[in-house]
Design a protein around this motif. Structure first.
Motif, PDB file in Angstrom:
ATOM      1  N   GLN A  35     -57.192 -68.841  25.897  1.00  0.00           N
ATOM      2  CA  GLN A  35     -56.807 -67.472  26.236  1.00  0.00           C
ATOM      3  C   GLN A  35     -56.238 -66.867  24.963  1.00  0.00           C
ATOM      4  N   ILE A  36     -56.877 -65.838  24.459  1.00  0.00           N
ATOM      5  CA  ILE A  36     -56.484 -65.256  23.188  1.00  0.00           C
ATOM      6  C   ILE A  36     -55.975 -63.827  23.362  1.00  0.00           C
ATOM      7  N   GLY A  37     -54.970 -63.462  22.592  1.00  0.00           N
ATOM      8  CA  GLY A  37     -54.496 -62.079  22.604  1.00  0.00           C
ATOM      9  C   GLY A  37     -53.434 -61.768  23.624  1.00  0.00           C
ATOM     10  N   GLY A  38     -52.843 -62.793  24.247  1.00  0.00           N
ATOM     11  CA  GLY A  38     -51.803 -62.538  25.231  1.00  0.00           C
ATOM     12  C   GLY A  38     -52.349 -62.359  26.638  1.00  0.00           C
ATOM     13  N   PRO A  39     -51.500 -61.971  27.592  1.00  0.00           N
ATOM     14  CA  PRO A  39     -51.904 -61.844  29.001  1.00  0.00           C
ATOM     15  C   PRO A  39     -53.064 -60.877  29.231  1.00  0.00           C
ATOM     16  N   SER A  40     -53.199 -59.878  28.367  1.00  0.00           N
ATOM     17  CA  SER A  40     -54.281 -58.908  28.521  1.00  0.00           C
ATOM     18  C   SER A  40     -55.477 -59.220  27.631  1.00  0.00           C
ATOM     19  N   PRO A  52     -65.796 -66.383  14.430  1.00  0.00           N
ATOM     20  CA  PRO A  52     -64.749 -66.023  13.466  1.00  0.00           C
ATOM     21  C   PRO A  52     -63.700 -65.132  14.130  1.00  0.00           C
ATOM     22  N   LEU A  53     -62.453 -65.401  13.850  1.00  0.00           N
ATOM     23  CA  LEU A  53     -61.374 -64.628  14.461  1.00  0.00           C
ATOM     24  C   LEU A  53     -61.118 -63.360  13.658  1.00  0.00           C
ATOM     25  N   ASP A  54     -61.800 -62.307  14.051  1.00  0.00           N
ATOM     26  CA  ASP A  54     -61.570 -60.980  13.471  1.00  0.00           C
ATOM     27  C   ASP A  54     -61.776 -59.939  14.569  1.00  0.00           C
ATOM     28  N   PHE A  55     -61.374 -58.723  14.309  1.00  0.00           N
ATOM     29  CA  PHE A  55     -61.383 -57.684  15.341  1.00  0.00           C
ATOM     30  C   PHE A  55     -62.765 -57.445  15.937  1.00  0.00           C
ATOM     31  N   ASP A  56     -63.768 -57.283  15.081  1.00  0.00           N
ATOM     32  CA  ASP A  56     -65.106 -56.936  15.565  1.00  0.00           C
ATOM     33  C   ASP A  56     -65.749 -58.071  16.348  1.00  0.00           C
ATOM     34  N   SER A  57     -65.619 -59.310  15.853  1.00  0.00           N
ATOM     35  CA  SER A  57     -66.244 -60.456  16.529  1.00  0.00           C
ATOM     36  C   SER A  57     -65.660 -60.665  17.914  1.00  0.00           C
ATOM     37  N   LEU A  58     -64.354 -60.534  18.024  1.00  0.00           N
ATOM     38  CA  LEU A  58     -63.704 -60.725  19.326  1.00  0.00           C
ATOM     39  C   LEU A  58     -64.048 -59.597  20.283  1.00  0.00           C
ATOM     40  N   LYS A  59     -64.144 -58.381  19.769  1.00  0.00           N
ATOM     41  CA  LYS A  59     -64.481 -57.235  20.615  1.00  0.00           C
ATOM     42  C   LYS A  59     -65.851 -57.406  21.254  1.00  0.00           C
ATOM     43  N   VAL A  61     -67.242 -60.068  22.309  1.00  0.00           N
ATOM     44  CA  VAL A  61     -67.241 -61.028  23.425  1.00  0.00           C
ATOM     45  C   VAL A  61     -66.188 -60.673  24.477  1.00  0.00           C
ATOM     46  N   GLY A  62     -65.647 -59.451  24.393  1.00  0.00           N
ATOM     47  CA  GLY A  62     -64.716 -58.981  25.405  1.00  0.00           C
ATOM     48  C   GLY A  62     -63.301 -59.511  25.262  1.00  0.00           C
ATOM     49  N   ALA A  63     -62.909 -59.878  24.029  1.00  0.00           N
ATOM     50  CA  ALA A  63     -61.558 -60.372  23.792  1.00  0.00           C
ATOM     51  C   ALA A  63     -60.882 -59.531  22.707  1.00  0.00           C
ATOM     52  N   ILE A  64     -59.600 -59.776  22.498  1.00  0.00           N
ATOM     53  CA  ILE A  64     -58.852 -59.052  21.474  1.00  0.00           C
ATOM     54  C   ILE A  64     -57.922 -60.014  20.741  1.00  0.00           C
ATOM     55  N   ILE A  65     -57.540 -59.638  19.521  1.00  0.00           N
ATOM     56  CA  ILE A  65     -56.540 -60.429  18.798  1.00  0.00           C
ATOM     57  C   ILE A  65     -55.173 -60.210  19.433  1.00  0.00           C
ATOM     58  N   GLY A  66     -54.890 -58.966  19.801  1.00  0.00           N
ATOM     59  CA  GLY A  66     -53.653 -58.664  20.511  1.00  0.00           C
ATOM     60  C   GLY A  66     -52.418 -59.177  19.807  1.00  0.00           C
ATOM     61  N   SER A  67     -51.633 -59.973  20.506  1.00  0.00           N
ATOM     62  CA  SER A  67     -50.387 -60.511  19.962  1.00  0.00           C
ATOM     63  C   SER A  67     -50.622 -61.669  19.001  1.00  0.00           C
ATOM     64  N   SER A 153     -63.135 -62.188  32.266  1.00  0.00           N
ATOM     65  CA  SER A 153     -63.655 -63.197  31.344  1.00  0.00           C
ATOM     66  C   SER A 153     -63.775 -64.567  32.009  1.00  0.00           C
ATOM     67  N   THR A 154     -62.854 -64.910  32.913  1.00  0.00           N
ATOM     68  CA  THR A 154     -62.968 -66.205  33.594  1.00  0.00           C
ATOM     69  C   THR A 154     -64.083 -66.187  34.634  1.00  0.00           C
TER      70      THR A 154
END
Length: 237
Positions: A35-40, A52-59, A61-67, A153-154
């Motif tokens: 679970q990445i980016g906190g509760p949200s 790769p952990l960057d803003f565009d790659s995570l976006k 796949v429906g995730a965020i860096i967040g916290s 996502s789950t």
């Protein structure tokens, strides 16, 4: 195996963070999800370990860096319970100003609580998706718009776990206590009555020096009998 605060360059892969820096799973457990980016944030699976952990790659796949937080989960983790846990947090954090977030997250939490309690119904998955879409589109702030992310996502990555809870009344990870059934193995039971004395609802009966039995209709699945048994006669199925 290794927890703490780390700093890595943008573009570092999830695999490097979890296995090289984090040391992989503790014990003999298998990696299941992050679970990445906190509760949200969003849920990433083993298919995305080389992401790769960057803003565009995570976006994408429906995730965020967040916290910047990572909650690493193994095969003993129930993903439906994970969704319920994060939805419970987000629902409490809702300021209540807009109806979609205030009421929508409450309804989603109620559905998830029913599912992990073994009371899921046909259509619950579709209703969760419908509510999630409504909340994301209509909530006024960032918290509301991202609140359904762990659920969506789950459902996307582990739909079979949701179906098992709803239709089979089973938790594949064996983590949801209310979906477990306790039984006493007559071959191992010595009839000491310790389990019966520890049962808070009187669901266990029998005669001394003879195998005891559990009334599943009365059992509240607290696990007190299993903890009390010295002969490992009480098992979860």
């Amino acid at each position: 195996a290794n927890t703490g605060l780390i700093e890595v360059p943008m573009g570092t892969t999830l695999r490097e963070v979890v296995f090289d820096i984090g040391g992989g799973m503790s014990g003999d457990a298998e990696f299941k999800a992050v679970q990445i980016g906190g509760p949200s944030g969003g849920c990433l699976t083993k298919e995305q370990l080389d992401l790769p952990l960057d803003f565009d790659s995570l976006k994408k796949v429906g995730a965020i860096i967040g916290s910047g937080g990572l909650v690493v989960m193994d095969n003993h983790t129930c993903m439906v319970e994970v969704a319920r846990f994060f939805m419970n947090f987000t629902q409490k954090e809702s300021c209540g100003k807009c109806t979609p977030c205030r009421e929508g997250t409450k309804r989603m939490l109620e559905i998830l609580e029913r599912i992990v309690a073994g009371k899921g119904e046909d259509g619950d998955i579709e209703l969760l998706q419908e509510l999630a879409s409504m909340i994301s589109d209509m909530a006024l702030c960032g918290l509301g718009k991202t609140a359904p992310s762990p659920v969506i996502s789950t459902i996307k990555s582990f739909p079979e776990e949701y179906r098992a809870h709803i239709y089979d009344k089973k938790c594949p990870a064996g983590a949801c206590r209310k979906l477990k059934t306790f039984r006493i193995d007559p071959e191992l039971c010595r009839g000491c009555s310790k389990c019966a004395r520890q049962c808070p609802v009187g669901a266990i009966s029998g005669e001394i020096r003879k195998p005891f039995t559990i009334d599943t209709a009365k059992c509240i699945k607290c696990g007190a009998c299993k903890d009390a048994c010295s002969f490992k006669a009480v098992t979860e199925v």
